[in-house]
Enzyme design. Structure first.
Site, mmCIF file in Angstrom:
data_model
loop_
_atom_site.group_PDB
_atom_site.id
_atom_site.type_symbol
_atom_site.label_atom_id
_atom_site.label_comp_id
_atom_site.label_asym_id
_atom_site.label_seq_id
_atom_site.Cartn_x
_atom_site.Cartn_y
_atom_site.Cartn_z
ATOM 1 N N ASP A 123 31.181 43.696 33.435
ATOM 2 C CA ASP A 123 30.240 43.601 34.554
ATOM 3 C C ASP A 123 29.771 44.991 34.987
ATOM 4 O OD1 ASP A 123 32.634 44.450 35.705
ATOM 5 O OD2 ASP A 123 32.897 42.682 36.963
ATOM 6 N N ASN B 35 39.680 37.498 46.479
ATOM 7 C CA ASN B 35 39.070 36.197 46.776
ATOM 8 C C ASN B 35 39.051 35.275 45.557
ATOM 9 O OD1 ASN B 35 37.122 37.363 45.191
ATOM 10 N ND2 ASN B 35 35.418 37.054 46.618
ATOM 11 N N HIS C 13 37.798 36.017 42.556
ATOM 12 C CA HIS C 13 36.721 36.220 41.579
ATOM 13 C C HIS C 13 37.286 36.796 40.281
ATOM 14 C CE1 HIS C 13 35.631 40.601 43.018
ATOM 15 N NE2 HIS C 13 36.593 40.621 42.138
ATOM 16 N N GLU D 211 31.717 35.105 41.780
ATOM 17 C CA GLU D 211 32.252 34.931 43.126
ATOM 18 C C GLU D 211 32.528 33.456 43.416
ATOM 19 O OE1 GLU D 211 33.218 37.451 44.539
ATOM 20 O OE2 GLU D 211 31.801 39.114 44.540
HETATM 21 P P1 PGA Z 1 40.994 45.825 40.503
HETATM 22 O O1 PGA Z 1 39.764 44.822 40.640
HETATM 23 O O2 PGA Z 1 41.429 45.766 39.082
HETATM 24 O O3 PGA Z 1 40.430 47.166 40.864
HETATM 25 O O4 PGA Z 1 42.053 45.333 41.432
HETATM 26 C C1 PGA Z 1 39.893 43.512 40.228
HETATM 27 C C2 PGA Z 1 38.666 42.713 40.571
HETATM 28 O O5 PGA Z 1 38.179 42.817 41.707
HETATM 29 O O6 PGA Z 1 38.187 41.955 39.721
#
Ligand code: PGA
Length: 247
Positions: free
Chosen positions: A74, A143, A145, A150
């Site tokens: 992404d 959350n 995601h 989302e």
């Molecule tokens: P992080 O992010 O690896 O920095 O915890 C994970 C995400 O939000 O998909």
């Protein structure tokens, strides 16, 4: 420790280092006989340890990644590798640059270009022609995601432009040197996860314990994107002891 939940697999490891090593090994093993593996990796903080293992293995002459194509999971809209803290910049720093991966082996969204929908169409076609991703490694947001899918994202979406949740905009500030305006992103879809040969959700640290327990106990429901693992029998949830402490 290994337990099978529905039919996907949850693996818990004592430390982040061990989690990272085992996740790297799982990925390496899964593509070792593939002539041209399509390997989709997340940026963010979670997979940094996995990248470290891949870099070490290549530098030690134990791993050849010259036939891999790396697909970026992404990107924030409006950004590419020139922005400190963007998905591409983080992956450049931790993986592509240490390994001198040539640009022809990298497929990554460029959020500075006006044609992001065309980029989605192109990567969807590439993955479709390949018969699905060989590996899709994702972290998980607080959350639920995965990628920038989302809560509320349909399970059958491929790459698309996503409206970021408030929580993602707030938590996402951690990647940037200063306050940064975030509103939309470009992401591989949940259907890519479901169709991948080796889909992995990786999580570490106490902060992720609640969401990991919630996902593990959930029915597959679109308000909790990561719960698609329950419709993905070949999927793994890989966690360290802290993230798995409420399982
Ligand atoms: P992080 O992010 O690896 O920095 O915890 C994970 C995400 O939000 O998909």
């Amino acid at each position: 420790m290994q337990s099978t939940y529905d039919s996907m697999t949850i693996q818990t490891y004592a430390t982040y280092e061990e989690l990272s090593r085992k996740t790297a090994d799982l990925i390496i093993e899964s593509v070792k006989d593939k002539p041209n593996p399509l390997v989709c990796l997340a940026s963010g903080h979670t997979p940094i340890g996995v990248f470290k293992c891949l870099v070490e293995d290549v530098k030690a002459g134990k791993l050849d990644i010259s036939n891999w194509t790396f697909v970026g999971l992404d990107e924030w809209n409006g950004m590419n590798g020139t922005t400190k803290g963007s998905c591409r910049q983080m992956m450049d720093e931790d993986l592509f640059e240490p390994l001198s991966i040539p640009e022809k082996q990298i497929v990554f969204f460029d959020g500075t270009q006006p044609n992001v929908q065309a980029q989605c169409d192109e990567v969807n076609e590439l993955i479709h022609q390949h018969g699905g991703l060989d590996v899709m490694l994702v972290g998980i947001g607080l959350n639920g995601h995965i990628g920038m899918n989302e809560p509320g994202t349909a399970f059958d979406t491929f790459a698309h432009i996503s409206q970021l949740a408030e929580e993602t905009i707030t938590v996402g500030q951690k990647y940037f040197p200063g306050e940064t305006k975030l509103s939309t992103g470009i992401t591989m879809g949940l259907k890519h996860f479901q169709e991948a040969r080796l889909p992995i959700i990786m999580a570490n640290g106490e902060k992720k314990a609640d969401i990991i327990a919630k996902v593990a106990a959930s029915q597959p429901i679109e308000s909790l994107p990561a719960s698609i693992v329950h419709m993905t029998p070949q999927a793994y949830i890989m966690v360290d002891r802290a993230a798995g402490s409420l399982l």
